[in-house]
Design a protein around this motif. Structure first.
Motif, PDB file in Angstrom:
ATOM      1  N   THR A  27       0.828  -1.193   0.000  1.00 50.43           N
ATOM      2  CA  THR A  27       0.000   0.000   0.000  1.00 50.43           C
ATOM      3  C   THR A  27       0.865   1.247   0.000  1.00 50.43           C
ATOM      4  O   THR A  27       1.996   1.225   0.477  1.00 50.43           O
ATOM      5  N   THR A  28       0.328   2.309  -0.536  1.00 48.98           N
ATOM      6  CA  THR A  28       1.011   3.595  -0.476  1.00 48.98           C
ATOM      7  C   THR A  28       0.519   4.403   0.722  1.00 48.98           C
ATOM      8  O   THR A  28       1.096   5.423   1.051  1.00 48.98           O
ATOM      9  N   LEU A  29      -0.553   3.930   1.365  1.00 49.42           N
ATOM     10  CA  LEU A  29      -1.096   4.588   2.549  1.00 49.42           C
ATOM     11  C   LEU A  29      -0.834   3.718   3.777  1.00 49.42           C
ATOM     12  O   LEU A  29      -1.561   2.753   4.027  1.00 49.42           O
ATOM     13  N   PRO A  30       0.182   4.032   4.558  1.00 49.81           N
ATOM     14  CA  PRO A  30       0.540   3.201   5.707  1.00 49.81           C
ATOM     15  C   PRO A  30      -0.592   2.997   6.718  1.00 49.81           C
ATOM     16  O   PRO A  30      -0.644   1.972   7.379  1.00 49.81           O
ATOM     17  N   ILE A  31      -1.520   3.922   6.831  1.00 50.83           N
ATOM     18  CA  ILE A  31      -2.581   3.805   7.826  1.00 50.83           C
ATOM     19  C   ILE A  31      -3.476   2.591   7.575  1.00 50.83           C
ATOM     20  O   ILE A  31      -4.096   2.064   8.489  1.00 50.83           O
ATOM     21  N   THR A  32      -3.533   2.115   6.337  1.00 54.62           N
ATOM     22  CA  THR A  32      -4.379   0.954   6.039  1.00 54.62           C
ATOM     23  C   THR A  32      -3.776  -0.351   6.556  1.00 54.62           C
ATOM     24  O   THR A  32      -4.402  -1.397   6.455  1.00 54.62           O
ATOM     25  N   ALA A  79     -13.832  -2.598  16.580  1.00 50.57           N
ATOM     26  CA  ALA A  79     -12.562  -2.748  15.878  1.00 50.57           C
ATOM     27  C   ALA A  79     -12.856  -2.495  14.407  1.00 50.57           C
ATOM     28  O   ALA A  79     -13.813  -3.056  13.858  1.00 50.57           O
ATOM     29  N   ILE A  80     -12.062  -1.652  13.770  1.00 49.40           N
ATOM     30  CA  ILE A  80     -12.326  -1.251  12.384  1.00 49.40           C
ATOM     31  C   ILE A  80     -11.044  -1.368  11.564  1.00 49.40           C
ATOM     32  O   ILE A  80      -9.977  -0.940  12.000  1.00 49.40           O
ATOM     33  N   ALA A  81     -11.185  -1.936  10.372  1.00 47.58           N
ATOM     34  CA  ALA A  81     -10.078  -1.994   9.412  1.00 47.58           C
ATOM     35  C   ALA A  81     -10.649  -1.735   8.021  1.00 47.58           C
ATOM     36  O   ALA A  81     -11.794  -2.081   7.735  1.00 47.58           O
ATOM     37  N   THR A  82      -9.833  -1.125   7.176  1.00 52.38           N
ATOM     38  CA  THR A  82     -10.279  -0.836   5.818  1.00 52.38           C
ATOM     39  C   THR A  82      -9.101  -0.821   4.851  1.00 52.38           C
ATOM     40  O   THR A  82      -7.986  -0.521   5.242  1.00 52.38           O
ATOM     41  N   ASP A  83      -9.393  -1.162   3.601  1.00 51.43           N
ATOM     42  CA  ASP A  83      -8.408  -0.996   2.532  1.00 51.43           C
ATOM     43  C   ASP A  83      -8.848   0.140   1.607  1.00 51.43           C
ATOM     44  O   ASP A  83      -8.373   0.271   0.498  1.00 51.43           O
ATOM     45  N   LEU A  84      -9.785   0.945   2.071  1.00 49.31           N
ATOM     46  CA  LEU A  84     -10.386   2.091   1.399  1.00 49.31           C
ATOM     47  C   LEU A  84     -11.408   1.701   0.328  1.00 49.31           C
ATOM     48  O   LEU A  84     -12.032   2.566  -0.270  1.00 49.31           O
ATOM     49  N   GLU A  85     -11.577   0.421   0.086  1.00 45.42           N
ATOM     50  CA  GLU A  85     -12.650  -0.056  -0.773  1.00 45.42           C
ATOM     51  C   GLU A  85     -13.650  -0.860   0.044  1.00 45.42           C
ATOM     52  O   GLU A  85     -14.841  -0.835  -0.223  1.00 45.42           O
TER      53      GLU A  85
END
Length: 94
Positions: free
Chosen positions: A23-28, A38-44
């Motif tokens: 990923t280019t976004l480390p927060i993911t 508890a929440i996780a996402t790959d932005l999709e």
């Protein structure tokens, strides 16, 4: 926060599909705990898991925690965040 190790392993397994390999976004690469969820996402895609134990906001690094959980015996694990330091403690180790 205190949580059963088996429950944390289950959470990690449920979050695995949305953890990007690259990923280019480390927060993911993190799981957010707090407000009873508890929440996780790959932005999709987003996975939200009810977790009453999660009362304080904490970001858990998925890959590091998944590797560490392999060596932690069943029981209760205590997770604390102090600034930028995340500490884990369990019966017989930390």
């Amino acid at each position: 926060m205190q949580i059963q190790t088996n429950k944390l392993r289950e959470l990690m397994e449920l979050m695995k599909p949305v953890m990007p390999k690259k990923t280019t976004l480390p927060i993911t690469k993190y799981i957010r705990l707090g407000d009873g969820k508890a929440i996780a996402t790959d932005l999709e895609t987003m996975v939200i898991y009810d977790l009453p134990e999660a009362t304080e906001p904490i970001l858990l690094p998925y890959a590091s925690l998944a590797d560490t959980l392999k060596y932690i015996p069943d029981g209760t694990i205590k997770i604390e965040a102090k600034g930028k330091i995340l500490s884990l403690a369990w019966n017989g180790g930390s």
